[in-house]
Design an enzyme around this catalytic site. Structure first.
Site, PDB file in Angstrom:
ATOM      1  N   ALA A   3       0.799  -1.232   0.000  1.00  0.00           N
ATOM      2  CA  ALA A   3       0.000   0.000   0.000  1.00  0.00           C
ATOM      3  C   ALA A   3       0.834   1.285   0.000  1.00  0.00           C
ATOM      4  O   ALA A   3       0.292   2.368   0.249  1.00  0.00           O
ATOM      5  CB  ALA A   3      -1.010   0.031   1.138  1.00  0.00           C
ATOM      6  N   ALA A   4       2.132   1.178  -0.305  1.00  0.00           N
ATOM      7  CA  ALA A   4       2.937   2.403  -0.427  1.00  0.00           C
ATOM      8  C   ALA A   4       2.370   3.291  -1.534  1.00  0.00           C
ATOM      9  O   ALA A   4       2.297   4.518  -1.391  1.00  0.00           O
ATOM     10  CB  ALA A   4       4.388   2.048  -0.749  1.00  0.00           C
ATOM     11  N   GLY A   5       1.974   2.660  -2.630  1.00  0.00           N
ATOM     12  CA  GLY A   5       1.416   3.418  -3.750  1.00  0.00           C
ATOM     13  C   GLY A   5       0.096   4.081  -3.380  1.00  0.00           C
ATOM     14  O   GLY A   5      -0.195   5.200  -3.811  1.00  0.00           O
ATOM     15  N   ASP A   6      -0.701   3.393  -2.581  1.00  0.00           N
ATOM     16  CA  ASP A   6      -1.972   3.980  -2.144  1.00  0.00           C
ATOM     17  C   ASP A   6      -1.730   5.156  -1.201  1.00  0.00           C
ATOM     18  O   ASP A   6      -2.411   6.171  -1.261  1.00  0.00           O
ATOM     19  CB  ASP A   6      -2.841   2.917  -1.449  1.00  0.00           C
TER      20      ASP A   6
END
Ligand SMILES: Nc1ncnc2c1ncn2[C@@H]1O[C@H](COP(=O)(O)OP(=O)(O)OP(=O)(O)O)[C@@H](O)[C@H]1O
Ligand SMILES: [Mg+2]
Length: 306
Positions: free
Chosen positions: A249-252
């Site tokens: 979830a780094a991209g989120d």
């Protein structure tokens, strides 16, 4: 104090991850004794909503859960993160669920059941026209039916609301969708689905801009992000060096923080730097939504990094 900021509206997915830790992933027909089980809320839509809300920005969620035991838990979880859940609906049938087997050697096997996410249709979105019309920005991903994405983006065009589209999981997009997206934010594998451009982001961004996109962020994990604006500049935004332990979830986190920063008036480079800082913090913590930093966390991190 009356809220005057126009909210970020996420039209997206919400999923319960069901994580089973096991010595090994069972073969077909085999039963193995597992070591632990836990449920953790996920879904790219919900993750991005939580990321923005944790930074203190008003966020409203347009999406559905099922009428199973997970539905109320998923809504409560968003509500407690500060997300306005008043538009959410419980459809009959299961919530979005993701049974995950995690083996001790690091292998995994995942089944994603869209459940209620697959029932988010244009008629439901139309019931919340006022929410979309009033949005400062609409955030979408590709975990809802494509017809719903098309319809939502057409409404955003009609109401002149900017859209950030995270093309995850990557899927073919219609011509009107390309034209309506203000910010397109693929990671490296997603970008490769659309453009066969190799590892250099410059030609990839150039070819994507040729499809009428107005702004692009190519998310590149530990390398940071490459930002390109139609008719304007393009270049790298450097990552923050951290000891990463969990990049889920780094991209989120990046998308939620990037939307907040843009709506707070930062230019795209300053906004991407803010988002790189938020997502750098998130990779130093376990979990998806549990790893999203608060505004205070982010302020002290940025202060410590000059
Ligand atoms: N190891 C790392 N160190 C520092 N920053 C990182 C690291 N990994 C990711 N980031 C930050 O997080 C951003 C998004 O990461 P990434 O490119 O992996 O997105 P993603 O693949 O969409 O992630 P997701 O798993 O949420 O879909 C990067 O642009 C970067 O700013
Ligand atoms: Mg992603």
């Amino acid at each position: 104090m009356n809220e005057t900021r126009k909210p970020i509206v996420v039209v997206g997915s919400v999923t319960m991850d069901m994580v089973t830790c096991t010595p090994q992933i069972p073969r077909i027909g085999q039963t193995v004794i597992g070591t632990s089980f836990s449920t953790t809320p996920g879904g790219k839509g919900a993750n991005q909503a939580v990321a923005a809300a944790r930074l203190g920005y008003p966020v409203q969620f347009v999406g559905m859960v099922g009428d199973d035991v997970y539905g109320p838990q998923l809504i409560d979880n968003l509500f407690h993160a500060g997300v306005d859940t008043s538009a959410m609906l419980a459809a009959s049938g299961s919530s979005g669920l993701a049974p995950i087997f995690l083996a001790e050697n690091g292998q995994n096997a995942i089944v994603v059941v869209p459940g209620a996410n697959g029932k988010v249709d244009s008629a439901y979105v139309d019931k919340h026209l006022h929410v979309i019309r009033n949005a400062g920005m609409v955030l979408c991903q590709l975990e809802l039916p494509m017809a719903t994405i098309d319809h939502t983006l057409a409404l955003c065009a009609q109401f002149d609301v900017p859209v950030m589209l995270d093309p995850a999981p990557a899927a073919a997009l219609s011509d009107p969708v390309w034209k309506q997206v203000a910010w397109f934010t693929p990671n490296e594998t997603e970008a490769a689905f659309y453009i066969d451009g190799g590892s250099d982001p410059e030609p990839v961004a150039r070819e994507l801009l040729a499809r009428d996109l107005r702004g692009i962020v190519l998310k590149r994990g530990a390398e940071g992000a490459y930002v390109a604006v139609a008719g304007g500049k393009a270049g790298w935004v450097q990552p923050f060096a951290v000891d990463a332990i969990d990049t889920v979830a780094a991209g989120d986190c990046f998308n939620g923080a990037f939307a907040v920063a843009l709506l707070e008036g930062k230019d795209p480079w300053a906004a991407a730097r803010f988002a790189c800082a938020a997502s750098a913090i998130s990779v130093t913590r376990h979990g998806a939504q549990a790893s999203m930093p608060s505004r205070a966390d982010l302020k002290s991190f940025l202060a410590s990094r000059g």
